[in-house]
Each structure stands twice: as C-alpha cells, then as structure tokens.
Scaffold this motif. Sequence first.
Motif, mmCIF file in Angstrom:
data_model
loop_
_atom_site.group_PDB
_atom_site.id
_atom_site.type_symbol
_atom_site.label_atom_id
_atom_site.label_comp_id
_atom_site.label_asym_id
_atom_site.label_seq_id
_atom_site.Cartn_x
_atom_site.Cartn_y
_atom_site.Cartn_z
ATOM 1 N N ASP A 78 -4.818 -12.486 -8.660
ATOM 2 C CA ASP A 78 -4.879 -11.481 -9.734
ATOM 3 C C ASP A 78 -3.611 -11.443 -10.259
ATOM 4 O O ASP A 78 -3.256 -10.116 -10.687
ATOM 5 N N GLU A 79 -2.764 -12.321 -9.914
ATOM 6 C CA GLU A 79 -1.210 -12.238 -10.265
ATOM 7 C C GLU A 79 -0.310 -11.207 -9.726
ATOM 8 O O GLU A 79 0.690 -11.153 -10.158
ATOM 9 N N HIS A 80 -0.930 -10.713 -8.619
ATOM 10 C CA HIS A 80 -0.036 -9.818 -7.695
ATOM 11 C C HIS A 80 0.641 -10.646 -6.940
ATOM 12 O O HIS A 80 0.384 -11.669 -6.259
ATOM 13 N N ASP A 81 2.023 -10.426 -7.026
ATOM 14 C CA ASP A 81 3.185 -11.188 -6.222
ATOM 15 C C ASP A 81 4.227 -10.343 -5.886
ATOM 16 O O ASP A 81 5.473 -10.970 -5.458
ATOM 17 N N THR A 82 4.274 -9.065 -5.865
ATOM 18 C CA THR A 82 5.563 -8.269 -5.706
ATOM 19 C C THR A 82 5.753 -7.889 -4.268
ATOM 20 O O THR A 82 6.803 -7.484 -3.891
ATOM 21 N N GLY A 83 4.956 -8.155 -3.238
ATOM 22 C CA GLY A 83 5.202 -7.781 -1.835
ATOM 23 C C GLY A 83 5.766 -9.030 -1.114
ATOM 24 O O GLY A 83 5.507 -9.996 -1.324
ATOM 25 N N LEU A 84 6.860 -8.521 -0.395
ATOM 26 C CA LEU A 84 7.468 -9.408 0.508
ATOM 27 C C LEU A 84 6.709 -9.429 2.093
ATOM 28 O O LEU A 84 6.973 -8.122 2.612
ATOM 29 N N TYR A 85 5.988 -10.269 2.530
ATOM 30 C CA TYR A 85 5.351 -10.132 3.803
ATOM 31 C C TYR A 85 6.505 -10.764 4.883
ATOM 32 O O TYR A 85 6.477 -11.828 5.046
ATOM 33 N N SER A 86 7.143 -9.759 5.332
ATOM 34 C CA SER A 86 8.082 -10.377 6.510
ATOM 35 C C SER A 86 7.307 -10.801 7.789
ATOM 36 O O SER A 86 6.112 -10.314 8.122
ATOM 37 N N TRP A 87 7.837 -11.563 8.659
ATOM 38 C CA TRP A 87 7.246 -12.020 9.862
ATOM 39 C C TRP A 87 6.685 -10.586 10.702
ATOM 40 O O TRP A 87 5.535 -10.707 11.275
ATOM 41 N N PRO A 88 7.648 -9.757 10.986
ATOM 42 C CA PRO A 88 7.146 -8.449 11.944
ATOM 43 C C PRO A 88 6.012 -8.007 11.062
ATOM 44 O O PRO A 88 5.127 -7.487 11.684
ATOM 45 N N PHE A 89 5.880 -7.885 9.777
ATOM 46 C CA PHE A 89 4.762 -7.446 9.129
ATOM 47 C C PHE A 89 3.541 -7.990 9.147
ATOM 48 O O PHE A 89 2.331 -7.450 9.476
ATOM 49 N N LEU A 90 3.626 -9.342 9.065
ATOM 50 C CA LEU A 90 2.476 -10.263 9.362
ATOM 51 C C LEU A 90 1.944 -10.122 10.628
ATOM 52 O O LEU A 90 0.729 -10.274 10.657
ATOM 53 N N ILE A 91 2.747 -10.046 11.564
ATOM 54 C CA ILE A 91 2.052 -9.807 12.940
ATOM 55 C C ILE A 91 1.519 -8.590 13.237
ATOM 56 O O ILE A 91 0.478 -8.607 13.711
ATOM 57 N N GLU A 92 2.031 -7.405 12.784
ATOM 58 C CA GLU A 92 1.458 -6.134 12.798
ATOM 59 C C GLU A 92 0.169 -6.376 11.970
ATOM 60 O O GLU A 92 -0.934 -5.725 12.683
#
Length: 118
Positions: A78-92
């Motif tokens: 859907d063209e959303h691309d503005t979030g940065l998924y840090s490693w700690p965030f992905l783990i959470e």
Amino acid sequence: MVAITDLVLDQKNRELSLSFDDGRTIKLSCEYLRVFSPSAEVRGHGPGQEVLQVGKELVNIVAIEPVGNYAVRLVFSDEHDTGLYSWPFLIELAENKEENWQDYLNRLEAAGHQRQTS
C-alpha cells in the motif's frame, strides 16, 4: 538477550518469519507488521495519538531494506514505507504477538470495522 538471526519473507502467504539465536522461528503476518508500524503515521507523535489502521488485511511486503546494523525498513504494497523496524522492536512484536493482535481486533470491533478474510 535474544537476537534475530534471519528474516524470510513468504509473499504468497503474506508472512515474515523471524529466526532467533535461541532456535525459535516466529511468523508475523504482513497485516500485523503494517498495523503495528513504528511510523508516526500509525503511532502518532505521542501517547493517545495512535491511528487505527483498517483495510490492511491483504497488504503484503514488497521490499525489505536494511538500515545500518540496527533496523530494517519494510516497504508495503500500500506504499507505506516510513517506519524503521529496529531489532528490539521486531523482537517485541514477535514476543507479544498474541496480546497485540487481540488488542488490535478489539479496537477494530470497537470502531465498528469488520476484517475481510479474503
């Protein structure tokens, strides 16, 4: 502290598999990753400013871009691309998947939105 060792995108099933150094693999749907994006568009600029994401049932990830050694940028269909998924965030997100997902479904219901299943 657990660490992510690999990411594998399954576009057909719209899932991202996270492999961990303790041997676990956790699959996260593209919809889940999209509606819990760390972007300001989704999270707002402070507590209570979150924006409920609706209509994301069929969203897919079209690209995964590394950002240094600390994050990935997920580009969605859907063209959303503005979030940065840090490693700690992905783990959470992985470790709290069931609770987060149920909370999301409850918020959708409270807003009167029904998810499409196909």
